[in-house]
Design an enzyme around this catalytic site. Structure first.
Site, PDB file in Angstrom:
ATOM      1  N   LYS A 177       0.860  -1.187   0.000  1.00 61.55           N
ATOM      2  CA  LYS A 177       0.000   0.000   0.000  1.00 61.55           C
ATOM      3  C   LYS A 177       0.894   1.233   0.000  1.00 61.55           C
ATOM      4  O   LYS A 177       1.879   1.300   0.748  1.00 61.55           O
ATOM      5  CB  LYS A 177      -0.892  -0.005   1.242  1.00 61.55           C
ATOM      6  CG  LYS A 177      -1.819  -1.205   1.316  1.00 61.55           C
ATOM      7  CD  LYS A 177      -2.876  -1.158   0.236  1.00 61.55           C
ATOM      8  CE  LYS A 177      -3.827  -2.343   0.342  1.00 61.55           C
ATOM      9  NZ  LYS A 177      -4.937  -2.242  -0.623  1.00 61.55           N
ATOM     10  N   ASP A 211      -0.222  -0.088  -4.515  1.00 60.30           N
ATOM     11  CA  ASP A 211      -1.665   0.196  -4.494  1.00 60.30           C
ATOM     12  C   ASP A 211      -1.904   1.501  -3.756  1.00 60.30           C
ATOM     13  O   ASP A 211      -1.645   1.612  -2.568  1.00 60.30           O
ATOM     14  CB  ASP A 211      -2.377  -0.966  -3.775  1.00 60.30           C
ATOM     15  CG  ASP A 211      -3.889  -0.801  -3.750  1.00 60.30           C
ATOM     16  OD1 ASP A 211      -4.399   0.231  -4.216  1.00 60.30           O
ATOM     17  OD2 ASP A 211      -4.554  -1.733  -3.254  1.00 60.30           O
ATOM     18  N   GLU A 218      -1.870   0.328  -8.703  1.00 64.33           N
ATOM     19  CA  GLU A 218      -3.293   0.028  -8.542  1.00 64.33           C
ATOM     20  C   GLU A 218      -4.052   1.235  -8.009  1.00 64.33           C
ATOM     21  O   GLU A 218      -3.556   1.940  -7.132  1.00 64.33           O
ATOM     22  CB  GLU A 218      -3.410  -1.154  -7.568  1.00 64.33           C
ATOM     23  CG  GLU A 218      -4.815  -1.639  -7.323  1.00 64.33           C
ATOM     24  CD  GLU A 218      -4.804  -2.956  -6.531  1.00 64.33           C
ATOM     25  OE1 GLU A 218      -3.814  -3.717  -6.628  1.00 64.33           O
ATOM     26  OE2 GLU A 218      -5.781  -3.203  -5.799  1.00 64.33           O
ATOM     27  N   GLU A 236     -11.513  -2.826  -8.073  1.00 68.22           N
ATOM     28  CA  GLU A 236     -12.290  -3.199  -6.894  1.00 68.22           C
ATOM     29  C   GLU A 236     -13.418  -2.221  -6.609  1.00 68.22           C
ATOM     30  O   GLU A 236     -14.415  -2.584  -5.999  1.00 68.22           O
ATOM     31  CB  GLU A 236     -11.386  -3.352  -5.663  1.00 68.22           C
ATOM     32  CG  GLU A 236     -10.843  -2.070  -5.113  1.00 68.22           C
ATOM     33  CD  GLU A 236      -9.913  -2.291  -3.921  1.00 68.22           C
ATOM     34  OE1 GLU A 236      -8.756  -2.670  -4.155  1.00 68.22           O
ATOM     35  OE2 GLU A 236     -10.335  -2.094  -2.775  1.00 68.22           O
ATOM     36  N   ASP A 285     -14.223  -7.420  -8.903  1.00 71.51           N
ATOM     37  CA  ASP A 285     -14.609  -7.727  -7.526  1.00 71.51           C
ATOM     38  C   ASP A 285     -15.873  -8.581  -7.576  1.00 71.51           C
ATOM     39  O   ASP A 285     -16.789  -8.293  -8.350  1.00 71.51           O
ATOM     40  CB  ASP A 285     -14.873  -6.416  -6.774  1.00 71.51           C
ATOM     41  CG  ASP A 285     -15.240  -6.646  -5.322  1.00 71.51           C
ATOM     42  OD1 ASP A 285     -14.368  -6.438  -4.463  1.00 71.51           O
ATOM     43  OD2 ASP A 285     -16.391  -7.038  -5.043  1.00 71.51           O
ATOM     44  N   HIS A 315      -9.649  -8.630  -7.412  1.00 70.96           N
ATOM     45  CA  HIS A 315      -9.526  -8.097  -6.065  1.00 70.96           C
ATOM     46  C   HIS A 315     -10.066  -9.124  -5.091  1.00 70.96           C
ATOM     47  O   HIS A 315     -11.078  -9.767  -5.336  1.00 70.96           O
ATOM     48  CB  HIS A 315     -10.360  -6.813  -5.950  1.00 70.96           C
ATOM     49  CG  HIS A 315     -10.521  -6.324  -4.554  1.00 70.96           C
ATOM     50  ND1 HIS A 315     -11.754  -6.277  -3.902  1.00 70.96           N
ATOM     51  CD2 HIS A 315      -9.621  -5.858  -3.668  1.00 70.96           C
ATOM     52  CE1 HIS A 315     -11.587  -5.789  -2.684  1.00 70.96           C
ATOM     53  NE2 HIS A 315     -10.311  -5.528  -2.510  1.00 70.96           N
TER      54      HIS A 315
END
Lengths: 438, 438
Positions: free
Chosen positions: A225, A253, A279, A306, A329, A356
């Protein structure tokens, strides 16, 4: 043959994940992973609940799960009293009926709370259909002829990118060799990547340890992240790259944190550490922005999905060459049916699908979709991976099974969507024991 | 100064409009116009409710209004107990707090049921703020300095099209001549167009009669619903053009009925009748599709907005030259604050704003936004019109007042959003008397 749906019951289930910062990222600092859970019951299978019930859920991260639950309840009148077989024989029809209800449609259309509610119900019906067929969902889907699969899809708003005829052609192409690919999945499973090392709330030492553990567990891709602080991101990326070495793929991400210009600058700064993909660089609604970012950070690829609300948005992202990985998703778009459309769009544009997952039960669901994709649509696992997060699987009756960085193919009938009754009771919000212990 | 918010109360109010096919179009054959209504109460103004309450609502068309109502309730904890003055002095802050609540955001982000709930609450707070200032909302907004107006806006995801500096410049430009434009509005009002003649459920004779009545009432633009059947549309368009003559503007509205290719063919078939604009030709999510349609049907312009979920979508529609009229909706995006952003985006791209109205109370709300736009942003009424539908105004305490096809400027303090208490009770769903008479 005359069995009917008798009830649609909902449950507000929340796990207090924020207490340990599991799942923390740049936009979601303290999620409580939750399920707006639905059980659709029939008068079939007395004493054999597994044949007579369909289970599904929308995933949320806490507050508002009661709104999501209420939205699912609003769909009860569309099922209760109807013939089970009639509905399950035409899930394309039921899905379109829910999406095009002329009054409910105003609340979207096809987005947000109402659309996620449709997802929960549609997925629960697929769970029931697969249980009644005695097959795991991926095998049920993989056994359906191309024509039937095309009937599952709503082509409205897609025809400038994908027609029913093109879809049929793609699926016919996928009929050859299905059995062989099923055997491959049963033997090897489907590759996964690990997100657990990289939550933003974890310190450097924990990051390094978890990277090492992911490699030891056989993963060849991890995800970090990023997006809150560039210096932090550079330091964490350096640590991850040092632990992982040059050959392991490290995706990053940003969880929608950036505007277009910031995204470009930030990703360029991270480029020396060779990110595998970037992402959610910006708003999931900004297809034009994604296209601009993709153009300017090339060859670093963009991934998103997602929070992409429906097939119309995926269509545009693909039309504008805005993304290189489709991260569908299982429970945000309108369930299996809309995801079949998204798999077909991705195949048409030649873009790999890397779903996701994580949250509550999302790993359990998406494994079926990726495996169906491999068997009947894309016919390859090249550059395809399913996200894996090692949280909350113990609450499901048919949890994912991992082996050397792969999802093993599910074997039990259904969609792996059934939560243990004890968990449903223990984590019930606000009255379950977990929420009443200070 | 120490007054606090004491409650946020919701009401599910539905009008049985489907019984007369009022409001019928190609996608919405039988709407029951409804309001998920909210009253935000303070401990101020005992005995003077008008000073102590803010009223707002989300508009829906029937089923699901209970879900929308529940979503508004979910926002109560963000207000109850807080200081009224502190919140009202920084409505930009409160709006961002609601939109970026990290857990609720998952249910959108910024779209659908949760976003419409934020709209209802934000608008109710503006109603309260205007009541306390003793001004109709349009005058309150028109009295705010440019810097304060910029603070209302959330520029996240906009900066590739509009920066705070550019917004400030646009608004500073609008400070000159404000008082003169206010006087113009007080004297002449703001031009409207009439949608009531053209609902799809009306027969040809009713269509012709209503067209004539609209002309007699002073309207110079009407709108016809199209998109269900081309032969019908050609016949109805011919009737309308015959009654109206060549100089009256006739817009057509497909309510999202078409795919890209169909839209192009259909509009070309209608072209001989000189449509003023084509509204909602396809999915409101399809910015790329709108751009393609706009390119191929030029010079016939495209209009859209009533279902455009947020400012990020409007930004893209403008970036891609996909629309020639911005039809913002008062209660779909996050209320006044997000609509200020949309007005600024439209001004930046030089596109006229012609708001969506009708439904329940939407005319009452949008008149304030268009008048503010004229005074402080666009500074012109050229090619700008507010939609007008003559339904349900009698249920509001400060209903719109029309004069020769113009909205007269509202004079009462507030946002004109207060529904009569009797109406709220009579049309309460499902227990009000209207819903209990067979």
């Amino acid at each position: 043959m005359t069995n009917r749906f008798v009830s649609l019951d909902t449950y507000d289930v929340r796990f207090p994940t924020s207490r340990a910062l599991d799942g923390s990222d740049a936009m979601n600092p303290d999620p409580d992973y939750s399920a707006a859970y639905v059980v659709i019951r029939t008068d079939d299978g007395a004493g054999k609940a597994e044949q007579g019930e369909g289970h599904g859920f929308a995933f949320t991260i806490g507050r508002g799960n009661e709104v999501q639950t209420r939205a699912i309840e609003a769909l009860a009148p569309y099922l209760v009293g109807r013939l089970v077989k009639e509905v399950l024989d035409d899930l394309g029809g039921l899905y379109r009926e829910l999406v095009y209800d002329s009054q409910l449609r105003w609340l979207g259309p096809e987005k947000g709370v109402m659309h996620m509610a449709i997802s929960a119900v549609v997925n629960a019906l697929w769970d029931l259909k697969a249980k009644r067929a005695g097959l795991p969902l991926w095998r049920l889907l993989s056994s359906m002829p191309a024509e039937e699969l095309v009937d599952l899809v709503d082509f409205r708003y897609l025809s400038d990118a994908l027609t029913p005829q093109e879809a049929l052609k793609l699926l016919r192409r996928g009929e050859d060799g299905r059995e062989e690919r099923i055997q491959t999945l049963l033997q090897r499973g489907y590759p996964a990547y690990a997100t657990s090392p990289g939550w933003l709330g974890y310190d450097d030492a924990k990051l390094a340890t978890l990277c090492r553990e992911a490699l030891d567990a056989g993963f060849t891709q991890i995800k970090l992240k990023v997006g809150a602080d560039l210096e932090d991101d550079l330091r964490r990326m350096r640590i991850a790259r040092e632990v992982c070495g040059p050959d392991v793929r490290i995706a990053v991400d940003a969880n929608q944190r950036w505007d277009v210009g910031t995204a470009v600058d930030w990703v360029r700064a991270l480029a020396p550490f060779d990110p595998w993909w970037v992402e959610e660089p910006t708003s999931p609604d900004d297809v034009v922005g994604h296209a601009e970012i993709a153009r300017r950070i090339a060859p670093i690829p963009v991934a998103t999905g997602e929070h992409v609300q429906n097939r119309v948005m995926f269509k545009q992202l693909l039309q504008l060459n805005a993304l290189s990985f489709v991260q569908l998703d299982a429970a945000r778009v309108a369930g299996v049916n809309e995801n079949v459309a998204i798999l077909l769009l991705a195949a048409k544009f030649g873009v790999p699908v890397c779903p996701h997952a994580g949250g509550v039960g999302l790993c359990e669901l998406v494994q079926h979709l990726s495996m169906f994709d491999y068997v009947a649509v894309s016919r390859t696992m090249h550059d395809r991976v399913i996200e894996y997060v090692d949280h909350l699987h113990e609450h499901f009756t048919d949890p994912v099974r991992m082996d050397r960085g792969h999802y093993l193919a599910p074997l039990q009938p259904g969609f792996s969507s059934t939560m243990r009754a004890e968990s449903r009771a223990r984590y019930a919000f606000p009255d379950g024991p977990v929420w009443n212990t200070p």
